[in-house]
Design an enzyme around this catalytic site. Structure first.
Site, PDB file in Angstrom:
ATOM      1  N   SER A  50       0.842  -1.203   0.000  1.00  0.00           N
ATOM      2  CA  SER A  50       0.000   0.000   0.000  1.00  0.00           C
ATOM      3  C   SER A  50       0.878   1.254   0.000  1.00  0.00           C
ATOM      4  O   SER A  50       2.071   1.196   0.308  1.00  0.00           O
ATOM      5  CB  SER A  50      -0.876  -0.052   1.264  1.00  0.00           C
ATOM      6  OG  SER A  50      -1.630   1.129   1.410  1.00  0.00           O
ATOM      7  N   SER A  54       8.856  10.483  10.141  1.00  0.00           N
ATOM      8  CA  SER A  54       7.823  11.474   9.826  1.00  0.00           C
ATOM      9  C   SER A  54       8.188  12.806  10.467  1.00  0.00           C
ATOM     10  O   SER A  54       8.831  12.845  11.533  1.00  0.00           O
ATOM     11  CB  SER A  54       6.470  11.010  10.366  1.00  0.00           C
ATOM     12  OG  SER A  54       5.543  12.083  10.317  1.00  0.00           O
ATOM     13  N   TYR A  56       1.666   7.670  17.932  1.00  0.00           N
ATOM     14  CA  TYR A  56       2.250   7.637  16.583  1.00  0.00           C
ATOM     15  C   TYR A  56       3.462   8.576  16.509  1.00  0.00           C
ATOM     16  O   TYR A  56       4.524   8.208  15.998  1.00  0.00           O
ATOM     17  CB  TYR A  56       1.193   8.034  15.559  1.00  0.00           C
ATOM     18  CG  TYR A  56       1.707   8.116  14.144  1.00  0.00           C
ATOM     19  CD1 TYR A  56       1.877   6.955  13.382  1.00  0.00           C
ATOM     20  CD2 TYR A  56       2.021   9.337  13.560  1.00  0.00           C
ATOM     21  CE1 TYR A  56       2.358   7.020  12.071  1.00  0.00           C
ATOM     22  CE2 TYR A  56       2.503   9.418  12.261  1.00  0.00           C
ATOM     23  CZ  TYR A  56       2.661   8.267  11.516  1.00  0.00           C
ATOM     24  OH  TYR A  56       3.138   8.332  10.231  1.00  0.00           O
ATOM     25  N   LYS A  74       7.371   7.583  15.684  1.00  0.00           N
ATOM     26  CA  LYS A  74       8.156   8.164  14.590  1.00  0.00           C
ATOM     27  C   LYS A  74       9.442   8.807  15.126  1.00  0.00           C
ATOM     28  O   LYS A  74      10.476   8.796  14.466  1.00  0.00           O
ATOM     29  CB  LYS A  74       7.302   9.176  13.808  1.00  0.00           C
ATOM     30  CG  LYS A  74       6.144   8.529  13.062  1.00  0.00           C
ATOM     31  CD  LYS A  74       6.577   7.752  11.837  1.00  0.00           C
ATOM     32  CE  LYS A  74       6.338   6.308  11.855  1.00  0.00           C
ATOM     33  NZ  LYS A  74       6.836   5.595  10.677  1.00  0.00           N
TER      34      LYS A  74
HETATM   35  N1  LIG Z   1       0.650   8.996   4.866  1.00  0.00           N
HETATM   36  C1  LIG Z   1       1.316  10.017   5.386  1.00  0.00           C
HETATM   37  O1  LIG Z   1       0.898  11.177   5.288  1.00  0.00           O
HETATM   38  C2  LIG Z   1       2.617   9.767   6.097  1.00  0.00           C
HETATM   39  C3  LIG Z   1       3.360  10.868   6.575  1.00  0.00           C
HETATM   40  C4  LIG Z   1       4.570  10.654   7.201  1.00  0.00           C
HETATM   41  C5  LIG Z   1       5.062   9.371   7.352  1.00  0.00           C
HETATM   42  N2  LIG Z   1       4.341   8.308   6.895  1.00  0.00           N
HETATM   43  C6  LIG Z   1       4.894   6.964   7.080  1.00  0.00           C
HETATM   44  O2  LIG Z   1       4.932   6.296   5.826  1.00  0.00           O
HETATM   45  C7  LIG Z   1       4.944   4.884   6.050  1.00  0.00           C
HETATM   46  C8  LIG Z   1       3.980   4.213   5.090  1.00  0.00           C
HETATM   47  O3  LIG Z   1       2.663   4.614   5.411  1.00  0.00           O
HETATM   48  P1  LIG Z   1       1.538   4.886   4.302  1.00  0.00           P
HETATM   49  O4  LIG Z   1       1.122   6.275   4.468  1.00  0.00           O
HETATM   50  O5  LIG Z   1       1.975   4.376   2.995  1.00  0.00           O
HETATM   51  O6  LIG Z   1       0.344   4.011   4.918  1.00  0.00           O
HETATM   52  P2  LIG Z   1      -0.491   2.766   4.355  1.00  0.00           P
HETATM   53  O7  LIG Z   1      -0.949   3.036   2.977  1.00  0.00           O
HETATM   54  O8  LIG Z   1      -1.500   2.496   5.413  1.00  0.00           O
HETATM   55  O9  LIG Z   1       0.575   1.575   4.318  1.00  0.00           O
HETATM   56  C9  LIG Z   1       0.976   0.930   5.511  1.00  0.00           C
HETATM   57  C10 LIG Z   1       1.604  -0.397   5.170  1.00  0.00           C
HETATM   58  O10 LIG Z   1       2.029  -1.014   6.402  1.00  0.00           O
HETATM   59  C11 LIG Z   1       1.591  -2.369   6.382  1.00  0.00           C
HETATM   60  N3  LIG Z   1       1.385  -2.890   7.738  1.00  0.00           N
HETATM   61  C12 LIG Z   1       0.563  -2.403   8.704  1.00  0.00           C
HETATM   62  N4  LIG Z   1       0.584  -3.210   9.784  1.00  0.00           N
HETATM   63  C13 LIG Z   1       1.436  -4.225   9.492  1.00  0.00           C
HETATM   64  C14 LIG Z   1       1.865  -5.376  10.197  1.00  0.00           C
HETATM   65  N5  LIG Z   1       1.412  -5.684  11.424  1.00  0.00           N
HETATM   66  N6  LIG Z   1       2.746  -6.209   9.607  1.00  0.00           N
HETATM   67  C15 LIG Z   1       3.208  -5.960   8.359  1.00  0.00           C
HETATM   68  N7  LIG Z   1       2.831  -4.889   7.629  1.00  0.00           N
HETATM   69  C16 LIG Z   1       1.958  -4.026   8.193  1.00  0.00           C
HETATM   70  C17 LIG Z   1       0.271  -2.335   5.609  1.00  0.00           C
HETATM   71  O11 LIG Z   1      -0.032  -3.643   5.172  1.00  0.00           O
HETATM   72  P3  LIG Z   1      -1.552  -4.147   4.898  1.00  0.00           P
HETATM   73  O12 LIG Z   1      -1.773  -4.020   3.427  1.00  0.00           O
HETATM   74  O13 LIG Z   1      -1.527  -5.576   5.351  1.00  0.00           O
HETATM   75  O14 LIG Z   1      -2.469  -3.299   5.713  1.00  0.00           O
HETATM   76  C18 LIG Z   1       0.646  -1.372   4.477  1.00  0.00           C
HETATM   77  O15 LIG Z   1       1.351  -2.055   3.463  1.00  0.00           O
HETATM   78  C19 LIG Z   1       4.609   4.696   7.527  1.00  0.00           C
HETATM   79  O16 LIG Z   1       5.806   4.413   8.249  1.00  0.00           O
HETATM   80  C20 LIG Z   1       4.059   6.048   7.960  1.00  0.00           C
HETATM   81  O17 LIG Z   1       4.290   6.297   9.331  1.00  0.00           O
HETATM   82  C21 LIG Z   1       3.135   8.472   6.270  1.00  0.00           C
END
Ligand SMILES: NC(=O)c1ccc[n+]([C@@H]2O[C@H](COP(=O)([O-])OP(=O)(O)OC[C@H]3O[C@@H](n4cnc5c(N)ncnc54)[C@H](OP(=O)(O)O)[C@@H]3O)[C@@H](O)[C@H]2O)c1
Length: 301
Positions: A12, A136, A172, A176
């Site tokens: 994702s 983050s 969260y 981070k």
């Molecule tokens: N989105 C933002 O605005 C933002 C901003 C700053 C930092 N980030 C960071 O970016 C990173 C990616 O997040 P994203 O925004 O791309 O979110 P996302 O679309 O929700 O993707 C999260 C991923 O983590 C996996 N995951 C969750 N729980 C898990 C577990 N127990 N074991 C293995 N995999 C697991 C999910 O797998 P499933 O498909 O199985 O659910 C998914 O592939 C994170 O570290 C987040 O903190 C995001």
């Protein structure tokens, strides 16, 4: 030379975008480390390349699953491991969710499980390999740039790992902050842990990517509104971007010679080197997090 990258959270959002970039480079084999077999297989298939990209089971909410991962990777008979991208992340509304070991889920999945995974995979990483940890900007107390997100409230790691009442957003932000501390501490220790191997360790603040599934634990109206605001936010807000944009940056941190060590321990904000918060740069706090994390995961071996 053929090489393998392990990416957590590649089913994702940011991880999927990074996996797509690396799969487009002929020398890389991508391992989608996923908790759900079907989602992992679909993500690996979508990368193309016949059977060259694979999925392996990894549930970061269960440290036993993390411990089993290095042997599964070894048994898969892939090209040498050249990079690990610690990207998967969760965000809940409160602190009541728990992992298989009874730890608060956000701290345990985002920090503890990745800490263990990275430590266990260090021995398998080829010389000149890379570690990229996704952090983050919410680890910094900068509410305006963080769109009102609350800052971390750091505590003893043992208490951060304890489930209970309280804000999921603060949990969260703490997780981070732990990601940045771990990246900087691993960068400081890497030449002791892997002498002469020249492994690069960096952290990324990918910016706000409103279209990902990170807000899946939020109320339905917020979940519906957020992606609709994404294009507007991405154009107007200084810290906002897209998963495709930051996925490209994350891939560069793994594949581009510009991110080879030295220097180690770079903290990249979207696409440029930035400055982690003073707490993140505190070596005593980081050393304490390191030793307490070793204890909380039940040791490294
Ligand atoms: N989105 C933002 O605005 C933002 C901003 C700053 C930092 N980030 C960071 O970016 C990173 C990616 O997040 P994203 O925004 O791309 O979110 P996302 O679309 O929700 O993707 C999260 C991923 O983590 C996996 N995951 C969750 N729980 C898990 C577990 N127990 N074991 C293995 N995999 C697991 C999910 O797998 P499933 O498909 O199985 O659910 C998914 O592939 C994170 O570290 C987040 O903190 C995001």
């Amino acid at each position: 030379m053929q090489r393998t990258v392990v990416i957590t959270g590649a089913t994702s959002g940011l991880g999927r975008a990074c996996a797509g970039e690396l799969a487009g480079l002929p020398e890389w084999t991508v391992v989608v480390a996923a908790r759900d077999r079907a989602r992992g297989a679909a993500a690996a298939r979508a990368l193309g390349g016949g059977a060259s990209h694979v999925t392996l089971p990894l549930d970061l909410a269960d440290l036993d699953s993390v411990r089993a991962f290095p042997a599964a990777l070894d048994a898969a008979g892939l090209p040498p491991l050249h990079a690990v991208v610690a990207n998967a992340g969760i965000q809940h509304r409160d602190r009541r969710h728990t992992t298989a070991q009874g730890y608060e889920a956000t701290f345990a999945v985002n920090h503890l499980a990745h800490f263990l995974l990275l430590r266990l995979l260090l021995g398998q990483l080829a010389d000149g390999g890379r570690v990229a940890i996704v952090a983050s900007g919410v680890h910094k107390p900068q509410r305006l740039r963080n769109f009102g997100f609350p800052p971390p409230r750091w505590d003893e790691p043992e208490r951060l790992a304890e489930p209970g009442p309280g804000s999921g957003q603060i949990a969260y932000a703490n997780s981070k902050l732990a990601n940045v501390m771990t990246a900087l501490e691993l960068a400081r220790r890497i030449d002791t842990l892997r002498p002469g191997a020249g492994i690069a360790v960096h952290a990324l603040d990918p910016g706000l990517m409103p279209e990902t599934a990170l807000t899946r634990g939020y109320p339905a109206p917020v979940r519906r509104l957020y992606p609709r605001l994404a294009p507007l936010l991405a154009r107007l807000a200084p810290g906002a971007t897209s998963a495709a944009g930051s996925g490209g940056q994350l891939a560069r941190m793994v594949a581009d010679p510009a991110y080879a060590a030295p220097p180690n321990g770079r903290y990249v904000e979207l696409t440029r080197d930035g400055e982690p918060s003073p707490l993140a740069r505190d070596p005593e706090l980081a050393a304490r997090l390191w030793s307490e994390s070793e204890r909380l995961v039940g040791g490294i071996s």
